[in-house]
Design a protein around this motif. Structure first.
Motif, PDB file in Angstrom:
ATOM      1  N   THR A 155      31.902   6.136   8.814  1.00 11.00           N
ATOM      2  CA  THR A 155      31.915   7.072   9.213  1.00 11.00           C
ATOM      3  C   THR A 155      30.603   7.565   9.789  1.00 11.00           C
ATOM      4  N   ILE A 156      30.729   8.155  11.253  1.00  5.93           N
ATOM      5  CA  ILE A 156      29.379   8.378  11.684  1.00  5.93           C
ATOM      6  C   ILE A 156      29.548   9.271  12.238  1.00  5.93           C
ATOM      7  N   ARG A 157      28.317  10.525  11.959  1.00  4.52           N
ATOM      8  CA  ARG A 157      28.141  11.737  12.357  1.00  4.52           C
ATOM      9  C   ARG A 157      26.953  11.532  13.439  1.00  4.52           C
ATOM     10  N   ARG A 158      26.970  11.719  14.788  1.00  6.71           N
ATOM     11  CA  ARG A 158      25.987  11.711  15.656  1.00  6.71           C
ATOM     12  C   ARG A 158      25.499  12.846  15.892  1.00  6.71           C
ATOM     13  N   PHE A 159      24.655  13.037  16.199  1.00  5.25           N
ATOM     14  CA  PHE A 159      24.149  14.364  16.521  1.00  5.25           C
ATOM     15  C   PHE A 159      23.399  14.223  17.618  1.00  5.25           C
ATOM     16  N   PRO A 160      22.960  15.052  18.186  1.00  2.00           N
ATOM     17  CA  PRO A 160      22.241  14.856  20.040  1.00  2.00           C
ATOM     18  C   PRO A 160      20.655  14.461  20.327  1.00  2.00           C
ATOM     19  N   ASP A 161      20.232  13.801  21.018  1.00  7.32           N
ATOM     20  CA  ASP A 161      19.038  13.287  21.112  1.00  7.32           C
ATOM     21  C   ASP A 161      17.828  14.102  20.818  1.00  7.32           C
ATOM     22  N   GLU A 162      18.556  15.438  21.453  1.00  8.22           N
ATOM     23  CA  GLU A 162      17.378  16.888  21.794  1.00  8.22           C
ATOM     24  C   GLU A 162      18.076  18.002  20.727  1.00  8.22           C
ATOM     25  N   PRO A 163      17.458  18.033  19.828  1.00  8.47           N
ATOM     26  CA  PRO A 163      18.076  19.520  19.058  1.00  8.47           C
ATOM     27  C   PRO A 163      18.722  20.922  19.729  1.00  8.47           C
ATOM     28  N   ILE A 164      19.456  21.158  18.779  1.00  6.20           N
ATOM     29  CA  ILE A 164      20.002  22.300  19.918  1.00  6.20           C
ATOM     30  C   ILE A 164      18.796  22.877  19.741  1.00  6.20           C
ATOM     31  N   ARG A 165      19.760  24.129  20.134  1.00 11.15           N
ATOM     32  CA  ARG A 165      18.798  25.331  20.615  1.00 11.15           C
ATOM     33  C   ARG A 165      18.843  26.464  20.698  1.00 11.15           C
ATOM     34  N   MET A 166      19.154  27.523  19.996  1.00 18.48           N
ATOM     35  CA  MET A 166      20.305  28.961  20.021  1.00 18.48           C
ATOM     36  C   MET A 166      20.203  29.488  20.945  1.00 18.48           C
TER      37      MET A 166
END
Length: 409
Positions: A155-166
């Motif tokens: 199971t792979i939880r993929r995060f965005p390449d660029e961090p999500i900002r407020m």
């Protein structure tokens, strides 16, 4: 191309690469091109199939085989490999079955070993469950036979390449501008903040966004099971990751070990990715000994459940009277932020609570709601519509005053 022919070419490729040492990508591609040309002498391969075969062979030896296509797809947020029974992906919060799958258990096992090997972890029949991460920061959980009955489960939880900002969370309706401005002041002033929520509710994403409010001249230490936090613009940053025991069951480095070590590293702030057990007592002791402005997360269905779970987790690490545990929680944590995943798959900040202290007569932790999400009642609308409403004023203003900040300005 059918699986049998692909396997034959891949086997020849592995034989050619065996004993060649560390090869550059272009050298591997050259080996692949030679094999495809050789195979083309035996049977016809269309040009379009050659290009696909070339990339699939490269992915199978250097990257993550057929999963690499999903890893490179920015629309995919989760990848679930159910052994040999199929692969499922999550896009926009919705699950669907992928049209590709692993036909050989050995190929899937190779991928599992490749993933854990890159982050110095071990997975086998004696250690069948492991948490790991990919080079891009994606979170990975692997369960091997005999625990997984239908083959290796990844199971792979993929995060965005660029961090999500407020700013993005505001646009998505996760949180209001007013609440963001309020939290920015609290972070700058050094309030200890704990983020709670269920699985997949966005705790790590919110913690990432919140941590960007920390002044860039402070010394920050991050402690995680798997390094996922993506702090931007911080020069004095120390990142630490726990380590599982080796094959002999030795040399394990736990979150508890890392928290204790961090206290001797002169941190301004300590960020613990998530607490799950006995390390909670070490975190609370750090919060109660001058390490203001620290942030952590935990799993719970509501803020009240989170407080109860914190009590339980402290007792997992040390036998203490329940009153003493509640005092530690009440004095260590200033703000509790609860996030949740709604029925339309969106993620929202549902509550922001202030911890007011401990009532010795009632033997309970006192809280007040500062913000609460209120949904508009529209039975015909499948989309969750509502607003994070302000419910109360911050009572503990001492840290704001020491920092020279006035709440609401």
């Amino acid at each position: 191309m059918d699986e049998k022919r692909f396997t034959a070419i891949r086997r020849k490729l592995m034989e050619n690469l065996d004993g060649c040492g560390e090869l550059q990508d272009d050298e591997i591609y050259q080996n692949i091109d030679d094999l495809i040309l050789e195979s083309g002498m035996e049977y016809y391969i269309r040009l379009s199939d050659k290009n696909v075969l070339r990339q699939e062979l490269f992915n199978s030896v250097r990257r993550l085989d057929i999963l690499q296509e999903l890893i490179d797809d920015n629309s995919v947020t989760e990848i679930m490999v159910n052994g040999m029974d199929g692969i499922y992906v999550e896009r926009d919060g919705r699950l669907s079955r992928w049209d590709k799958c692993f036909y050989k258990k050995e190929r899937l096992e190779d991928i599992a070993q490749q993933i854990v090997g890159r982050c110095n972890r071990i997975v086998n029949e004696s250690v069948p469950i492991v948490d790991a991460r990919l080079e891009n920061g994606a979170r990975v959980n692997i369960v091997m036979p005999p625990v997984a009955l239908n083959g290796p489960v990844i199971t792979i939880r993929r995060f965005p390449d660029e961090p999500i900002r407020m700013e993005q969370l505001i646009r998505w309706g996760t949180i209001s501008q007013e609440a963001v401005d309020f939290l920015r002041q609290l972070v700058c002033a050094g309030y200890n903040i704990f983020i709670s929520g269920g699985t997949g509710s966005g705790k790590t994403t919110f913690m990432n966004a919140l941590s960007n409010f920390i002044p860039k001249d402070e010394r920050i230490i991050t402690i995680e099971d798997n390094a996922e936090l993506q702090l931007q613009g911080v020069q004095n940053l120390v990142r630490m990751e726990a380590r599982s025991a080796n094959a002999e069951g030795e040399k394990e480095i736990t979150i508890r070990d890392l928290i204790r070590s961090s206290l001797r590293m002169r941190p301004d702030r300590i960020l613990v990715g998530e607490v799950r057990g006995g390390e909670t007592i070490d975190l609370l002791q750090a919060l109660n000994t001058g390490h203001d402005g620290s942030i952590s997360t935990g799993h719970a269905n509501s803020p009240q459940d989170m407080l109860s779970r914190l009590e339980t987790m402290v007792l997992m690490g040390m036998e203490l009277p329940l009153r003493a545990v509640r005092r530690q929680i009440a004095s260590g944590i200033d703000i509790l932020v609860h996030v949740g995943r709604m029925r339309d798959k969106t993620r929202k900040v549902l509550q922001i609570l202030e911890i007011l202290g401990y009532d010795s007569e009632k033997d309970e932790i006192l809280t007040q709601t500062l913000y609460e999400f209120e949904e508009e009642k529209d039975k015909e609308c499948e989309t969750v519509i509502g607003k994070l409403q302000k419910k109360g004023e911050l009572q503990n203003r001492q840290k704001l005053e020491r920092a020279g900040v006035r709440a609401g300005t």
